[in-house]
Structures are given as structure tokens and as C-alpha cells.
Write an enzyme that holds these catalytic residues in place. Structure first.
Site, PDB file in Angstrom:
ATOM      1  N   GLU A 433     -15.976   7.956  15.763  1.00  0.00           N
ATOM      2  CA  GLU A 433     -17.418   8.009  15.579  1.00  0.00           C
ATOM      3  C   GLU A 433     -18.152   6.986  16.426  1.00  0.00           C
ATOM      4  OE1 GLU A 433     -15.746   9.907  11.848  1.00  0.00           O
ATOM      5  OE2 GLU A 433     -15.233   8.198  13.122  1.00  0.00           O
ATOM      6  N   GLN A 455     -19.348  14.457  10.196  1.00  0.00           N
ATOM      7  CA  GLN A 455     -18.831  15.476   9.298  1.00  0.00           C
ATOM      8  C   GLN A 455     -19.415  15.320   7.898  1.00  0.00           C
ATOM      9  OE1 GLN A 455     -14.396  15.927   8.670  1.00  0.00           O
ATOM     10  NE2 GLN A 455     -14.758  17.495  10.247  1.00  0.00           N
ATOM     11  N   PHE A 456     -19.560  14.081   7.479  1.00  0.00           N
ATOM     12  CA  PHE A 456     -20.280  13.717   6.256  1.00  0.00           C
ATOM     13  C   PHE A 456     -21.071  12.453   6.559  1.00  0.00           C
ATOM     14  CE2 PHE A 456     -16.765  16.247   4.731  1.00  0.00           C
ATOM     15  CZ  PHE A 456     -17.295  16.989   3.687  1.00  0.00           C
ATOM     16  N   PHE A 459     -19.408   9.011   6.631  1.00  0.00           N
ATOM     17  CA  PHE A 459     -18.567   8.560   7.740  1.00  0.00           C
ATOM     18  C   PHE A 459     -19.346   7.817   8.818  1.00  0.00           C
ATOM     19  CE2 PHE A 459     -15.636  12.456   6.868  1.00  0.00           C
ATOM     20  CZ  PHE A 459     -15.295  11.910   5.640  1.00  0.00           C
ATOM     21  N   HIS A 500     -17.820  11.280  -0.076  1.00  0.00           N
ATOM     22  CA  HIS A 500     -18.391  12.464   0.548  1.00  0.00           C
ATOM     23  C   HIS A 500     -19.739  12.824  -0.055  1.00  0.00           C
ATOM     24  CE1 HIS A 500     -14.116  12.799   1.546  1.00  0.00           C
ATOM     25  NE2 HIS A 500     -14.461  13.623   2.531  1.00  0.00           N
TER      26      HIS A 500
END
Length: 694
Positions: A433, A455-456, A459, A500
Site C-alpha cells: 500500500e 481493499q478495505f 488497510f 474490516h
């Protein structure tokens, strides 16, 4: 020290000598100015000049370099005006960062230099981005990033090298191994024999060279550059050297054994190269004296010119104005409608006096409502459509994220994109990332737009530094826009647990230079996403996962943009204001359906940074009672800022204390029943009743 002159003419060798001596003599002058108190800090590169000078000479002038503290030779070899550099080091407004940064924490598009931030490592990923831009343009160019031996322990080092290798990017990574990370010797930093040995683990070539031999550096980097362009691959070069002074002057050198100074004094890059030129008959003593005299005269002349510069203090308004890059006209392949008249947003941190505050009358915000045309789409469809139309409208837009290509992303928002736009523009990424965010900034340097999909939202924490210190600050520091959109699937209510489901938006609303957007409807999601791509500033775009497939609404087929920084009056009322965003809008609407007897004024913020304070004040004026609702945990949330602003600027309009309704101050629990209890929605009705009864 052996110097192999190879094909270089006497003229070229003398030109290299001038380039090598210039930073040495500037540094000697700077150390005098430091002792005189005319500059506040200095990171000396004495003893390491051959690396910066040799590498810069080996590159073309329009190839990007990402230097560090001790790379004065990069700036001088790129022929940056010395008087302006003096202004920079003195913190004057005529410097490259207008007194906003010190030493080498700045850049210049004109000279293709992107300056570092204090965190060691992030600039390497930026080089990935400029190299990717070169590759997409079909340009035969490389990018070059410097790193110290200490910086190789940073995660950014691994991520940048891994991404460059996986994406076959023409990047030259140079490690200046000077034996110490501040005072920590290399024996306490790594266990491999040579740092260049790590190259094999990334699937790239690497070499260790004498970093104090300017011709070795120049010849090596020229050859590596040709290799990187020909093979379209990265390369790792470890340059062995030594710094003859402290990490910075205040730190001293007591930790260095005296014998090391004796050893490396004999390897001085300037003295040895000068002796080579004398022994080879390229220069004689009078020639050396003449060159040094000319350089000394040049330094004194430029220093005198710097002394006559403007030292006035920029007003606060000018400082605030430079936090964001100004919006420019967008030439899009598809027509883009701008919805809503401009509203001057008040920057965070600026207080309005009551006399200067906007009038309490409610503005007409119906223009932001979607036209009824019988085309209902889900929230997720709106985001996908806005993203697709942005890709069509901006041929220079590149999408990056984990699994976003053939797989279509974790939530299938980019499904089919790779077939339409190709793998160059729809790029799967390694789990890096930080490096991908840095690469996005590098793409901006070359005029590209980019999107990074987390992605979430949870993260994003592993890319936090790149966002808050690189993307957010770069325009303020030296006028370079960071044309980057970061999409963040966020929020709870889906039983996904503490890693998440977090609401992370408040992490970023405290950071000047970012824009934070959080839509609640399909219409807003599409219009604000298109606006985010039109905006030259870094935009964090939060998308609530629970809304993806549960919320539908009217959606125009054409591309349109909603103004970032403008709230939406969902419903106007007279008894109580609910100010919220995201899922909170739907919670409030659900409550209102059950209590039609309560006249609620519902305001959807839509943008959290900058806040639409005009709309907030107008809502307060309509009701006098305010509930600020958000899904994020209570302490330090966006609601705290909204409540504080209302208390400071709208106190005379209030009939009750501002109440916040937020989720519990715990991590997000996994069990569904626990999560329901955790979410603010569970306490909304009680909070409203308490406020109504005040």
C-alpha cells in the site's frame, strides 16, 4: 584510487571536476554560515559528493531524481540557481519552498527533482511512479532514487523494490552506504555481506561499487541506465562511501573511531580526483587554482544576491491558499456537468467572527437532487459508472489496487475494466500500500491522474505516511499537485470484525492538504467521484460497504460532477437538526419514518474536509437544536469538530447543547449482536428524544 578515464575527453574530465568541487566548496561556506547563525541546520555530504555528482551527470536533465539530505551535488549538477538555493537554506520566501521547508526537503519540476520528506524511504516509491509514467508514455527514460544504508531497513525500501521488479520499471535505486545510520553502525543494521546482495531476492540485478570514485559512479550509472531502458527493468547500486561529518552538524562524530577518519580521508573523492587530473596532465596547479577561484567568486556573488532577497512574511491567507492546488479547467472526452454554484468553503482552522458569518437563511440546495428519469441504480453501480466515465474522460487516469484487474476488486467495482481499458491502466498491485501510494504521487509528477483502491479502509494504515506526509503536504511545500484519488470501502454493519469495519475518516480530517469525501446516495457517489478525479488535489473517497447493494436511487446516465465541499440539505425542518454523513443519513431517515411528528432538518455533509460551514450554520438557524450523528467512535470523531464549530460560531442560535451520537469507544466487534450494540444507530432514538426534551 584508480581512475579509468575510458572515452572521456579532457574537457569532459574537467567538467566533472567542476561539478565535484562546487558542492564541496558550497558546503565549506555553509558550515561557516552555520557557525555564524545564518542558517539553522545543515546535513553535510562532505566525503560523499562523487555519488550525487556522478549519478546526476549520467542521467538526462529531464529524468527524475529523488535525492536525500546529503545530495547537494544533485541540485548543483542540475544547475539550480545558487542564490535561490541559499534562500531555501535560509528559510526565505524566495526559496523553492518559500520558507516552508528546510535544507533539501523540496523539489523542482523544472529540474526534475522531487525532494524528500524526513521519513527515510518513501521517495523510492515515487521513483516507481515516474518510471511507470515513462513506461506508459513509451519514453526511453529512467528514474533514480537515493537511499542510505539505514533506510534499507524501512518497509518502504522493500515495497518500492518489489513493485519496481514486479512491474518491470526502469528505476535505478542507489544506496549510499556510509557506514552509519546517524550513529548506528551498519553491523547493527543488517546481516548480509553487502546490501546489493538483496537485489537477487527481488529478481533484479545489483552491484557494489566505490562511491568515492566519481568516474566509477558515472560509468556505472551510465551503463545501468542503458540496461534499465533496454531491458525495462530496475537495478540496485550500492555505493560504498563515508561521511566525514555528523549526521547533521549538531550530532557530532564522537561515535566514530579515529582510525576510520584517517582511512577515509585518504579516500576523499575530491582530493583524489584532483590528484588524478594533475598526474594525468589534464590540469596543472594553476588550472586547479583558477577553477577553485572561479567557483569561490560564483559562490560569493550568489550569496550576495541572496542577501538582497525579499524576507517579508507571507500573510496567513496566502499560506492557507497554498495548501490546495487550484482547480483547473478539465478537458474531458465525455461532457461533464458541474452541478451546483460555487460555494467558498472555509478552510479548517479558520475562525469566523459572528459579524462575518454567513446569513442564517437556508440556501436552495435542490439543484443537487437527481433528476427523475426512471433510471434507478445501486450505490455500487453508481461508483462503478462514475469510475468508468472518469476513465473515458481522462485518458491519463491509471487505476491501481489489489485484485482490481481480472478479478474486478474485492467488491467487483472494476469488473470488466481491464478488458475495456487494458492492463496498463487497470493495474493489479502487490500488497504494498505504501509503495503504490508513493507511485501514485510519482505519476502526478509526470502529469498523470491515478486512483488507488484500498481493499478495505482499515488497510490504509499501512500507507498512512505517504498520504499524510507526502500527498497532503507536497503542494504546500513546493507547488506540486498530488492528483490522486484513494478509494476506501469503509464502515460496519456487515459482521466483518475489528479489521474490516473501522470508520477511519477522522484519521485524515486533521490533515491540511487532503480532501475527504463520504457520499450516502448513488447520485452523490457518482457525482462526487467524478469531481474527485477532476480535482488536482489528493481526495480520500470513502464508500460505505453496507450501502453498496442495499441503497438504490435515481442516477443520470451522463457524466456529471458535484462540488466537493458542499453539503446537501436532505430534508428541511424546524425542531431539530441532524447533521450526519454516510450510513448516518439512512439511519436518520429510518428514524424519521417512525416519528413523522418530529420536524427534522437533515443535513448530509458529503464532504468532511473541507466542511460546508455555510450549510451547517443554516441548519442550526432553522432549528436551534443540533444532533451530530456518525458511525465512527465518539472520541476525536468528525462530530467533535462540527460540534466545536457550532459552539464557537452559532452559540447565539442554539436552544440546547449540541449532542453527539456516535458508536462506542471500542474496536468494532465481530458478533452481529455486539456490533448492533456498538453502532451509533442503537442510541439514535434516545439521543433525539433527549435533545427534544431539553
Amino acid at each position: 584510487m584508480f581512475f579509468d578515464r575510458k572515452h572521456w575527453s579532457d574537457e569532459a574530465l574537467v567538467r566533472t571536476y567542476r561539478a565535484l568541487v562546487l558542492p564541496r566548496m558550497i558546503e565549506e561556506k555553509m558550515l561557516i554560515l552555520l557557525r555564524q547563525g545564518k542558517i539553522s541546520k545543515w546535513f553535510s555530504g562532505i566525503g560523499q559528493e562523487a555519488i550525487a555528482v556522478g549519478a546526476s551527470l549520467a542521467l538526462e536533465p529531464d529524468e527524475w531524481i529523488m535525492p536525500l539530505h546529503r545530495n547537494l551535488g544533485v541540485f548543483t549538477t542540475r544547475e539550480m540557481p545558487l542564490s535561490k538555493l541559499f534562500h531555501q537554506w535560509e528559510g526565505q520566501p524566495d526559496g523553492y519552498s518559500r520558507g516552508r521547508e528546510r535544507s533539501f526537503h523540496f523539489g523542482s519540476r523544472e529540474h526534475h527533482i522531487c525532494g524528500m520528506i524526513s521519513h527515510l524511504g518513501p521517495q523510492m516509491a515515487v521513483a516507481d511512479g515516474t518510471a511507470l509514467a515513462h513506461r506508459l508514455q513509451g519514453a526511453p527514460k529512467v528514474s533514480l532514487a537515493f537511499c542510505g544504508d539505514g533506510g534499507t531497513s524501512e518497509g518502504d525500501f522493500h515495497e518500492a523494490l518489489n513493485v519496481a521488479a514486479v512491474w518491470d520499471l526502469p528505476v535505478i535505486f542507489i544506496i549510499e552506504n556510509n557506514g552509519y545510520g546517524l550513529s548506528t553502525p551498519v553491523r547493527e543494521q543488517y546481516r548480509c555481506a553487502q546490501l546489493a546482495d538483496r537485489a537477487k531476492g527481488y529478481g533484479m540485478e545489483g552491484v557494489t561499487i566505490d562511491g568515492n570514485n566519481v568516474l566509477t559512479v558515472l560509468d556505472t550509472i551510465q551503463g545501468v541506465r542503458e540496461y534499465c531502458i533496454r531491458e525495462q527493468k530496475p537495478y540496485l547500486v550500492e555505493c560504498m562511501t563515508f561521511r566525514m561529518r555528523g549526521h547533521e552538524e549538531a550530532s557530532g562524530t564522537k561515535y566514530v573511531p579515529p582510525e576510520l577518519f584517517a582511512e577515509w580521508t585518504s579516500k576523499d573523492p575530491v582530493a583524489n580526483y584532483e590528484q588524478f587530473l594533475l598526474s594525468a596532465g589534464v590540469l596543472d596547479a594553476s588550472g586547479v587554482d583558477r577553477i577553485r577561484g572561479e567557483i569561490k567568486e560564483y559562490i560569493e556573488r550568489e550569496l550576495a544576491a541572496a542577501a538582497s532577497g525579499d524576507d517579508s512574511l507571507a500573510p496567513a491567507a496566502a499560506e492557507l491558499a497554498d495548501v490546495y492546488a487550484p482547480a483547473v479547467a478539465v478537458e474531458a472526452v465525455v461532457p461533464t456537468t458541474i452541478v451546483g454554484a460555487p460555494v467558498a468553503a472555509i478552510p479548517a482552522g479558520v475562525s469566523l467572527t459572528p459579524d462575518a458569518a454567513p446569513a442564517a437563511a437556508a440556501p436552495d440546495r435542490g439543484v443537487d437532487s437527481p433528476p427523475a428519469e426512471g433510471r434507478s441504480k445501486r450505490f455500487i453501480d453508481a461508483i462503478s459508472e462514475g469510475l468508468r466515465q472518469s476513465m473515458e474522460g481522462h485518458p491519463n487516469l491509471v487505476l491501481m489496487g489489489q485484485d482490481i484487474a481480472e478479478y474486478g476488486g474485492a467488491f467487483k467495482i472494476t469488473e470488466g475494466f481491464v478488458q475495456t481499458f487494458g492492463r496498463d491502466r487497470v493495474r493489479n498491485t502487490p500488497l504494498c500500500e505504501s509503495a503504490i501510494l508513493g507511485a501514485a504521487l510519482g505519476l502526478s509528477l509526470e502529469g498523470f491522474k491515478s486512483m488507488v483502491e484500498m481493499q478495505f479502509a482499515d488497510f490504509v494504515s499501512v500507507g498512512f505516511n505517504q498520504i499524510v506526509n507526502n500527498l497532503a503536504k507536497i503542494h504546500y511545500r513546493w507547488g506540486q499537485p498530488a492528483d490522486v484519488v484513494v478509494r476506501l470501502p469503509t464502515g460496519g454493519g456487515v459482521g466483518a470484525g475489528p479489521f474490516h469495519s473501522q470508520s477511519t475518516e477522522a484519521w485524515f480530517t486533521h490533515v491540511p492538504g487532503l480532501k475527504v469525501v463520504y457520499p450516502s446516495t448513488p447520485y452523490d457517489a457518482k457525482g462526487l467521484l467524478i469531481a474527485a478525479f477532476n480535482d488536482p488535489n489528493p481526495v480520500l473517497f470513502f464508500e460505505h460497504k453496507a450501502l453498496y447493494r442495499s441503497v438504490s436511487g435515481e442516477l443520470p446516465a451522463e457524466a456529471y460532477a458535484l462540488e466537493i465541499g458542499r453539503a446537501r440539505a436532505v430534508v428541511t425542518g424546524s425542531e431539530i437538526s441532524i447533521i450526519t454523513y454516510g450510513a448516518g443519513v439512512h439511519w436518520a431517515l429510518e428514524y424519521m419514518q417512525g416519528r413523522p411528528d418530529v420536524s427534522v432538518d437533515l443535513l448530509d455533509l458529503r464532504t468532511l474536509l473541507p466542511l460546508d460551514v455555510d450549510a451547517i450554520r443554516a441548519s442550526v438557524a432553522r432549528t436551534g437544536k443540533v444532533l451530530v450523528l456518525h458511525e465512527a467512535t465518539l472520541t476525536g470523531g468528525v462530530g467533535a469538530e462540527v460540534s466545536a464549530w457550532i459552539a464557537e460560531h452559532c452559540f447565539d442560535l442554539l436552544d440546547a447543547p449540541v449532542i453527539r451520537c456516535a458508536s462506542l469507544d471500542t474496536p468494532v466487534p465481530f458478533r452481529v449482536e455486539l456490533e448492533r450494540q456498538f453502532l451509533a444507530k442503537a442510541r439514535l432514538a434516545e439521543a433525539v428524544e433527549r435533545l427534544l426534551a431539553y
